[in-house]
Scaffold this motif. Structure first.
Motif, PDB file in Angstrom:
ATOM      1  N   ASN A  74      -0.488   2.253   5.060  1.00 56.80           N
ATOM      2  CA  ASN A  74      -0.961   0.900   5.383  1.00 56.80           C
ATOM      3  C   ASN A  74      -2.445   0.926   5.742  1.00 56.80           C
ATOM      4  O   ASN A  74      -2.961   1.922   6.241  1.00 56.80           O
ATOM      5  CB  ASN A  74      -0.159   0.311   6.541  1.00 56.80           C
ATOM      6  CG  ASN A  74       1.281   0.049   6.167  1.00 56.80           C
ATOM      7  OD1 ASN A  74       1.611  -0.994   5.608  1.00 56.80           O
ATOM      8  ND2 ASN A  74       2.164   0.996   6.465  1.00 56.80           N
ATOM      9  N   TYR A  95      -2.949  -4.509   8.296  1.00 62.27           N
ATOM     10  CA  TYR A  95      -1.602  -4.300   8.845  1.00 62.27           C
ATOM     11  C   TYR A  95      -1.338  -5.154  10.091  1.00 62.27           C
ATOM     12  O   TYR A  95      -2.202  -5.317  10.943  1.00 62.27           O
ATOM     13  CB  TYR A  95      -1.395  -2.828   9.195  1.00 62.27           C
ATOM     14  CG  TYR A  95       0.006  -2.534   9.693  1.00 62.27           C
ATOM     15  CD1 TYR A  95       1.084  -2.506   8.817  1.00 62.27           C
ATOM     16  CD2 TYR A  95       0.251  -2.317  11.052  1.00 62.27           C
ATOM     17  CE1 TYR A  95       2.369  -2.262   9.270  1.00 62.27           C
ATOM     18  CE2 TYR A  95       1.535  -2.073  11.511  1.00 62.27           C
ATOM     19  CZ  TYR A  95       2.584  -2.045  10.612  1.00 62.27           C
ATOM     20  OH  TYR A  95       3.858  -1.816  11.077  1.00 62.27           O
ATOM     21  N   VAL A 143      -0.651   1.794  13.221  1.00 63.31           N
ATOM     22  CA  VAL A 143      -0.753   1.563  11.769  1.00 63.31           C
ATOM     23  C   VAL A 143      -0.084   2.732  11.052  1.00 63.31           C
ATOM     24  O   VAL A 143      -0.637   3.833  10.995  1.00 63.31           O
ATOM     25  CB  VAL A 143      -2.220   1.423  11.310  1.00 63.31           C
ATOM     26  CG1 VAL A 143      -2.283   1.158   9.802  1.00 63.31           C
ATOM     27  CG2 VAL A 143      -2.916   0.295  12.068  1.00 63.31           C
TER      28      VAL A 143
END
Length: 254
Positions: A46, A51, A42
């Protein structure tokens, strides 16, 4: 040229490790230093709740020997896919030694970071025993830094209650025996009646600080802050270095 060859050689013979979020990268690096290559699933900016990994990230998983999960929604959604892509990958949960509730933010507590560091140490020694002493020395140094940070928090934190939108600092509050009040309720947008309840509670508790995360809506936190005349501070729980985030929280709650 000589140093370039040494550098490339160290990368070539390093362990390939994947982690879910940035704070995990720092914990692994604290113990392993340059003996690992780390792939973060990730990326910055985000949310691990929403995500979706791209093709290149999934491709990197094929070369990873270890995957450190941490219990965020991303893990629950993709862990089986990760095992499917790389059946030989060893999945290790950062919360292995931690008794936690449904809140996954275990990287924002010095005490819980110590337990996560032990998970990393045990895993690295198992995979790369010849460097056991190297990992153990780094582990001891990291534990001492965390102990010093915890000592600082207990001596400097004066505000016993703080307000936030999303309960990202739950374990930080538990570690330092203080109280976090979250505006968000069960992941849902707060109703006006619930906001009114929060405002009354904040006034009763004499709350002076509202901590908000850039990954979540700031609208309702700012409404409450204005009503109770509290200062608003932006701190991301997903900053790469968890000890820096904890330090910021301590400074804010002085």
């Amino acid at each position: 040229m000589k140093y370039l060859i040494i550098f490339l050689g160290s990368l070539l013979f390093a362990l390939n490790i994947s982690v879910t979020i940035l704070p995990q990268k720092w914990v692994v690096k604290a113990i392993a230093k340059d003996k690992v290559n780390i792939n973060v699933m990730v990326p910055p900016g985000n949310s691990p709740a929403t995500y979706s990994p791209n093709f290149n990230q999934l491709k990197k998983l094929k070369n990873s020997q270890i995957y450190f999960s941490i219990g965020v929604p991303f893990d629950k959604k993709y862990i089986n896919k990760i095992k499917e892509i790389n059946p030989n990958i060893e999945v290790v949960d950062f919360a292995k030694y931690i008794k936690k509730d449904s809140n996954p933010h275990i990287w924002l507590s010095p005490a819980l970071l110590m337990l996560q560091a032990k998970v990393v140490l045990d895993t690295l020694i198992k995979k790369d025993y010849k460097n056991k002493d190297f990992y153990l020395q780094n582990y001891k140094e990291y534990i001492q830094k965390l102990a010093n940070l915890e000592k600082k928090g207990f001596s400097e934190i004066k505000q016993k209650v703080f307000l936030t939108f999303h309960p990202s600092f739950h374990y930080f509050a538990k570690d330092f025996l203080i109280k976090e009040i979250a505006i968000e309720k069960e992941g849902k947008t707060p109703s006006f009646s619930y906001l009114a309840k929060i405002i009354n509670l904040a006034k009763k508790e004499n709350i002076k600080t509202v901590i908000i995360s850039p990954e979540f809506s700031t609208k309702y936190a700012k409404i409450v802050a204005n009503k109770i005349h509290a200062k608003v501070v932006i701190i991301s729980p997903l900053n790469e270095k968890p000890t820096t985030t904890i330090n910021k929280l301590i400074e804010v709650l002085k």
